[in-house]
Design a protein around this motif. Structure first.
Motif, PDB file in Angstrom:
ATOM      1  N   UNK A 153     -10.155   6.483  -8.132  1.00 24.86           N
ATOM      2  CA  UNK A 153      -9.318   5.976  -7.041  1.00 24.86           C
ATOM      3  C   UNK A 153      -9.893   4.666  -6.514  1.00 24.86           C
ATOM      4  N   UNK A 154      -9.050   3.659  -6.412  1.00 26.21           N
ATOM      5  CA  UNK A 154      -9.440   2.397  -5.807  1.00 26.21           C
ATOM      6  C   UNK A 154      -9.012   2.387  -4.349  1.00 26.21           C
ATOM      7  N   UNK A 155      -7.759   2.808  -4.082  1.00 26.43           N
ATOM      8  CA  UNK A 155      -7.251   2.721  -2.720  1.00 26.43           C
ATOM      9  C   UNK A 155      -6.025   3.607  -2.524  1.00 26.43           C
ATOM     10  N   UNK A 156      -5.839   4.031  -1.292  1.00 25.03           N
ATOM     11  CA  UNK A 156      -4.617   4.691  -0.835  1.00 25.03           C
ATOM     12  C   UNK A 156      -4.143   3.866   0.356  1.00 25.03           C
ATOM     13  N   UNK A 157      -2.975   3.247   0.233  1.00 21.09           N
ATOM     14  CA  UNK A 157      -2.499   2.314   1.261  1.00 21.09           C
ATOM     15  C   UNK A 157      -1.096   2.685   1.717  1.00 21.09           C
ATOM     16  N   UNK A 158      -0.886   2.758   3.032  1.00 23.52           N
ATOM     17  CA  UNK A 158       0.468   3.041   3.521  1.00 23.52           C
ATOM     18  C   UNK A 158       1.375   1.823   3.372  1.00 23.52           C
ATOM     19  N   UNK A 159       2.653   2.092   3.143  1.00 26.23           N
ATOM     20  CA  UNK A 159       3.650   1.028   3.080  1.00 26.23           C
ATOM     21  C   UNK A 159       4.065   0.658   4.502  1.00 26.23           C
ATOM     22  N   UNK A 160       4.256  -0.607   4.731  1.00 28.78           N
ATOM     23  CA  UNK A 160       4.676  -1.069   6.047  1.00 28.78           C
ATOM     24  C   UNK A 160       6.020  -0.509   6.482  1.00 28.78           C
ATOM     25  N   UNK A 161       6.871  -0.164   5.528  1.00 25.11           N
ATOM     26  CA  UNK A 161       8.188   0.396   5.849  1.00 25.11           C
ATOM     27  C   UNK A 161       8.096   1.861   6.269  1.00 25.11           C
ATOM     28  N   UNK A 162       6.892   2.435   6.176  1.00 25.43           N
ATOM     29  CA  UNK A 162       6.633   3.809   6.606  1.00 25.43           C
ATOM     30  C   UNK A 162       7.371   4.854   5.772  1.00 25.43           C
ATOM     31  N   UNK A 163       7.645   4.523   4.502  1.00 26.06           N
ATOM     32  CA  UNK A 163       8.323   5.493   3.646  1.00 26.06           C
ATOM     33  C   UNK A 163       7.399   6.091   2.590  1.00 26.06           C
ATOM     34  N   UNK A 164       6.190   5.555   2.437  1.00 27.14           N
ATOM     35  CA  UNK A 164       5.291   6.074   1.417  1.00 27.14           C
ATOM     36  C   UNK A 164       3.957   5.374   1.393  1.00 27.14           C
ATOM     37  N   UNK A 165       3.260   5.553   0.270  1.00 21.13           N
ATOM     38  CA  UNK A 165       1.921   5.005   0.071  1.00 21.13           C
ATOM     39  C   UNK A 165       1.822   4.401  -1.315  1.00 21.13           C
ATOM     40  N   UNK A 166       0.891   3.494  -1.474  1.00 26.09           N
ATOM     41  CA  UNK A 166       0.478   3.057  -2.801  1.00 26.09           C
ATOM     42  C   UNK A 166      -0.859   3.719  -3.089  1.00 26.09           C
ATOM     43  N   UNK A 167      -0.973   4.288  -4.271  1.00 27.43           N
ATOM     44  CA  UNK A 167      -2.232   4.849  -4.743  1.00 27.43           C
ATOM     45  C   UNK A 167      -2.625   4.020  -5.958  1.00 27.43           C
ATOM     46  N   UNK A 168      -3.813   3.434  -5.891  1.00 25.67           N
ATOM     47  CA  UNK A 168      -4.293   2.547  -6.943  1.00 25.67           C
ATOM     48  C   UNK A 168      -5.496   3.173  -7.624  1.00 25.67           C
ATOM     49  N   UNK A 169      -5.460   3.187  -8.953  1.00 19.74           N
ATOM     50  CA  UNK A 169      -6.559   3.774  -9.742  1.00 19.74           C
ATOM     51  C   UNK A 169      -7.033   2.761 -10.781  1.00 19.74           C
TER      52      UNK A 169
END
Length: 153
Positions: free
Chosen positions: A74-90
């Motif tokens: 896992x590199x990062x878990x980031x929330x979306x500004x639109x508040x509909x989800x997250x980005x998970x980066x590996x």
């Protein structure tokens, strides 16, 4: 035809996706051969619903902390500004089915949590804005639709 933009998600037609889903949103190869995969983990239907900030914030803390117990890529878990989800980066991990399992395990960790990690003024930039109960509700809603995560449109 809309002009193609630099940000991948800006080129996604948000009116035709069907949340919840987990979508490979991008792949980048570094100069030394490392490969980064970015996943769009969509909890809410774009432009129809969104996550409230205290719940989203707590879910971010819980996911970011717990997902690393299931995967060391896992590199990062980031929330979306639109508040509909997250980005998970590996990094250097391209098994989509395994990512789905890691996400499910992580969301089950959220359900079992008794507190939000780093929920204090020393470790968090807005410690007053948290909801463990809200995070658990979001995790439960996402898990309940686990069979739909691969259906993006």
């Amino acid at each position: 035809m809309t002009k193609k933009l630099n940000v991948e998600s800006f080129n996604l037609d948000h009116t035709i996706v069907k949340a919840p889903f987990v979508r490979l949103a991008g792949v980048k190869e570094g100069q030394n051969g490392d490969v980064i995969h970015k996943y769009d983990v969509r909890f809410k239907q774009p432009n129809k619903e969104h996550m409230e900030m205290p719940a989203l914030h707590s879910l971010e803390h819980l996911m970011a902390e717990n997902i690393r117990n299931h995967c060391d890529k896992i590199v990062d878990v980031s929330p979306m500004g639109c508040q509909t989800g997250f980005y998970v980066t590996v990094i250097n991990h391209d098994n989509y089915d395994e990512i789905l399992d890691i996400l499910e395990k992580t969301l089950n960790d959220v359900l079992a949590a008794e507190e939000v990690p780093a929920c204090n003024e020393v470790q968090c930039g807005w410690a007053a804005s948290h909801s463990l109960e809200g995070a658990k509700e979001l995790a439960q809603q996402m898990i309940a639709k686990r069979s739909e995560w691969t259906e993006i449109f």
